[in-house]
Design a protein around this motif. Structure first.
Motif, PDB file in Angstrom:
ATOM      1  N   MET A  66       0.850  -1.202   0.000  1.00 30.03           N
ATOM      2  CA  MET A  66       0.000   0.000   0.000  1.00 30.03           C
ATOM      3  C   MET A  66       0.884   1.249   0.000  1.00 30.03           C
ATOM      4  O   MET A  66       1.846   1.317   0.765  1.00 30.03           O
ATOM      5  CB  MET A  66      -0.877   0.012   1.256  1.00 30.03           C
ATOM      6  N   SER A  83      -9.416   4.303   3.510  1.00 33.31           N
ATOM      7  CA  SER A  83      -9.128   3.002   4.133  1.00 33.31           C
ATOM      8  C   SER A  83     -10.219   2.628   5.147  1.00 33.31           C
ATOM      9  O   SER A  83     -10.574   1.462   5.275  1.00 33.31           O
ATOM     10  CB  SER A  83      -7.734   2.977   4.768  1.00 33.31           C
ATOM     11  N   HIS A  86     -13.200   1.418   3.252  1.00 32.63           N
ATOM     12  CA  HIS A  86     -12.972   0.041   2.798  1.00 32.63           C
ATOM     13  C   HIS A  86     -13.254  -0.960   3.926  1.00 32.63           C
ATOM     14  O   HIS A  86     -13.865  -2.013   3.701  1.00 32.63           O
ATOM     15  CB  HIS A  86     -11.525  -0.090   2.311  1.00 32.63           C
ATOM     16  N   ALA A 145      -6.710  -0.603  -2.007  1.00 33.86           N
ATOM     17  CA  ALA A 145      -7.072  -0.971  -0.633  1.00 33.86           C
ATOM     18  C   ALA A 145      -6.487  -2.352  -0.369  1.00 33.86           C
ATOM     19  O   ALA A 145      -6.087  -3.047  -1.299  1.00 33.86           O
ATOM     20  CB  ALA A 145      -8.591  -1.003  -0.479  1.00 33.86           C
TER      21      ALA A 145
END
Ligand SMILES: [Fe+2]
Ligand SMILES: [Fe+2]
Length: 270
Positions: A66, A83, A86, A145
Motif C-alpha cells: 500500500m 481506508s 474500505h 485498498a
C-alpha cells in the motif's frame, strides 16, 4: 418471501457497490419491519459463497504494497478516510456472512437481530465515509485498498467461535482503540463534519464488539467451554500475531471485553 439466509447470501453475491448498499438497506428494513409486525421471514438455509463478490475497484493490494502517505496532508486524509470506508464496506459483508454461513445453527432470534442491525450500521458508516470522500473530490474505489480483513475471516469459515473471536472481538475492538486518534486529527483541523461522522461510527462500533462478546459467551455456555481460555486458544490459532496495546479499556469494557481476555494475547504463548 426470501428467507433471511437467502437475503444475506444475495448481498454477498452482489459485487456492485451501489447495489450491495441498496440491498443491505432494503433487507435490513424488511427484517425489522417483519419482526415488529408479522414474523413471517424464516431463517432458512441458503448456500453461502466462500467469499463475497468484489467490485472491480478498489484495486486490492497486499498490506505492505500500500502506498505510504503523510498523515496530516490532504492526500493523507483522503487515504485515511478511504481506508476506513474500505473497512466499513467489508464489514457490511462480514456481518451478513455470519448470518448466511452460521445462521442455520439455530440461535435465539436476537442473534439475527443483532447481526442485521450491525450490517445496517456498517452500511450507514460506509455511506457517511463515502460522503466525506465526495466532499474532497474523491470516491470509494479511487485508491487501492488491502484485503487482509477477509484473510482473517476466511480461515474461520467453518468455526463460528473462531469467527466471533477474530472479527468482532479482535478486529472491531481494535477499531475502538484507534478511532479516538483519528477523530483528534480532524478536530485539530476544525473539520466538523468528519468529526461528527467519525463520532457516530465510534459510538455504534461498541455495540458490534458487544454482539461478538455476547454470542461468543452464549456459544461457550451452550458447549460447556471456558470463554476466556477458548478465546485465547482461538485468537492464537487464527490471528497469528500478538495484540498491540494501547487498548481502549473503557470502550472495551462497555462492550463486554474484560482485560484478562486481551492482555495475555499481547505476548507470545509461554
Ligand atoms: Fe462500522
Ligand atoms: Fe462494526
Amino acid at each position: 418471501m426470501k428467507s433471511l439466509t437467502h437475503m444475506a447470501a444475495n448481498i454477498l453475491k452482489t459485487a456492485n457497490v451501489q447495489t450491495k448498499i441498496k440491498l443491505s438497506k432494503e433487507y435490513s428494513d424488511m427484517w425489522f419491519d417483519d419482526r415488529k409486525n408479522y414474523n413471517r421471514i424464516s431463517i432458512g438455509n441458503a448456500a453461502c459463497p466462500d467469499i463475497p463478490s468484489k467490485p472491480n475497484k478498489p484495486e486490492l493490494l497486499p498490506p505492505r504494497s500500500m502506498p505510504k502517505r503523510k498523515i496530516g496532508t490532504e492526500s493523507g486524509k483522503i487515504a485515511l478516510i478511504h481506508s476506513v470506508a474500505h473497512i466499513e464496506f467489508n464489514a457490511i459483508d462480514l456481518h451478513w456472512d455470519i448470518i448466511a454461513r452460521f445462521g442455520h445453527m439455530k440461535f435465539p432470534i436476537s442473534f439475527y437481530d443483532d447481526w442485521v442491525s450491525a450490517a445496517r450500521d456498517e452500511t450507514k458508516h460506509f455511506e457517511l465515509l463515502s460522503r466525506l470522500l465526495i466532499d474532497r473530490e474523491s470516491y470509494y474505489g479511487a485508491l487501492p485498498a488491502h484485503d487482509s480483513m477477509w484473510d482473517a475471516a476466511k480461515i474461520t469459515n467453518n468455526d463460528i467461535l473462531g469467527r466471533l473471536a477474530v472479527v468482532p472481538m479482535v478486529l472491531e475492538a481494535r477499531g475502538l482503540d484507534v478511532t479516538p486518534n483519528m477523530i483528534k486529527l480532524f478536530e485539530r483541523s476544525g473539520e466538523k463534519k468528519a468529526v461528527e461522522y467519525l463520532n457516530i461510527i465510534y459510538s455504534e462500533e461498541v455495540s458490534h464488539v458487544s454482539y461478538g462478546s455476547k454470542w461468543f459467551n452464549f456459544l461457550c455456555g451452550r458447549n460447556n467451554l471456558d470463554p476466556k481460555l477458548t478465546f485465547h486458544k482461538l485468537v492464537r490459532k487464527y490471528f497469528h500475531t500478538t495484540l498491540k496495546p494501547p487498548f481502549n479499556e473503557e470502550k472495551r469494557a462497555d462492550s463486554g471485553l474484560p482485560p484478562d481476555f486481551y492482555w495475555p494475547l499481547t505476548e507470545n504463548e509461554p
